[in-house]
Design an enzyme around this catalytic site. Structure first.
Site, short mmCIF file in Angstrom:
data_model
loop_
_atom_site.label_atom_id
_atom_site.label_comp_id
_atom_site.label_asym_id
_atom_site.label_seq_id
_atom_site.Cartn_x
_atom_site.Cartn_y
_atom_site.Cartn_z
N TYR A 24 5.40 -8.04 -14.03
CA TYR A 24 5.08 -6.62 -13.96
C TYR A 24 5.81 -5.94 -12.80
O TYR A 24 6.28 -4.81 -12.93
CB TYR A 24 3.56 -6.43 -13.81
N GLU A 82 -4.03 -9.68 -1.31
CA GLU A 82 -2.63 -9.98 -1.59
C GLU A 82 -2.27 -9.57 -3.01
O GLU A 82 -1.25 -8.93 -3.24
CB GLU A 82 -2.34 -11.47 -1.37
N VAL A 86 -5.18 -7.66 -13.40
CA VAL A 86 -6.03 -7.67 -14.59
C VAL A 86 -5.09 -7.77 -15.78
O VAL A 86 -4.09 -7.03 -15.86
CB VAL A 86 -6.89 -6.39 -14.69
N GLY A 96 -10.83 -4.38 -12.88
CA GLY A 96 -10.22 -4.19 -11.56
C GLY A 96 -11.20 -3.59 -10.57
O GLY A 96 -11.29 -4.04 -9.43
N ASN A 123 4.56 2.19 -8.06
CA ASN A 123 3.42 1.83 -8.91
C ASN A 123 2.35 2.94 -8.89
O ASN A 123 1.29 2.79 -8.30
CB ASN A 123 2.83 0.49 -8.46
N TYR A 130 -6.41 3.13 -7.00
CA TYR A 130 -6.92 2.94 -5.64
C TYR A 130 -7.48 4.23 -5.06
O TYR A 130 -8.50 4.23 -4.39
CB TYR A 130 -5.85 2.34 -4.73
#
Length: 158
Positions: A24, A82, A86, A96, A123, A130
């Site tokens: 990814y 780190e 998912v 997540g 990303n 987040y």
């Protein structure tokens, strides 16, 4: 869905998730980890990392791999996330968020001062997620890294 601590026998699942994440993140050939290494590290008296696994009836859905850090200013440990991963088929199910919430609870239970992680600057999906849980980017800090030949060269220069 259940969230549990990973054990040495979970090393194949953890490695699968690491490889999926590397794919990814456009770095599929960068993974050096092996099942044997991860299992041995999880068996160590003081493992270098811990990992939470999310499952549904034994089917692995995702992981949160983390380790402890230390803040000199706060004189307390912290936790560095780190990798949060998912599986694509399990997204939009709260996996997540559940992993991150459990890790936040663990951070508080252990008396740690903070939970931190890094996000690739491209990303947007992760950054949006987040922000949605209340996290904020630390724009005044830049991560620096020394590895490979540069690390070896500096190590030999003393």
């Amino acid at each position: 869905m259940q969230i549990r601590f990973a054990a040495p026998e979970d090393a194949p699942t953890i490695l699968r998730f690491i490889r999926e994440l590397a794919e990814y993140e456009r770095e599929p050939d960068a993974v050096e980890a092996t099942v044997e290494t991860l299992a041995a590290q999880l068996r160590a008296p003081t493992p270098p990392f811990e990992c939470l696994l999310a499952e549904d009836d034994g089917e692995p859905l995702g992981m949160a791999l983390y380790f402890h850090t230390y803040s000199t200013w706060r004189a307390r440990q912290g936790i560095h996330l780190e990798d949060l991963w998912v599986t694509p088929a399990s997204r939009k199910r709260g996996v997540g968020r559940a992993l991150l919430a459990r890790l936040a609870a663990l951070t508080v239970e252990r008396g740690c001062g903070r939970l931190e992680w890094s996000v690739l600057d491209w990303n947007e999906l992760a950054m949006s997620f987040y922000r949605g849980v209340g996290a904020t980017p630390m724009s005044e800090w830049t991560v620096w890294r020394l590895d490979g030949d540069a690390l070896t060269a500096l190590a030999g220069s003393d």
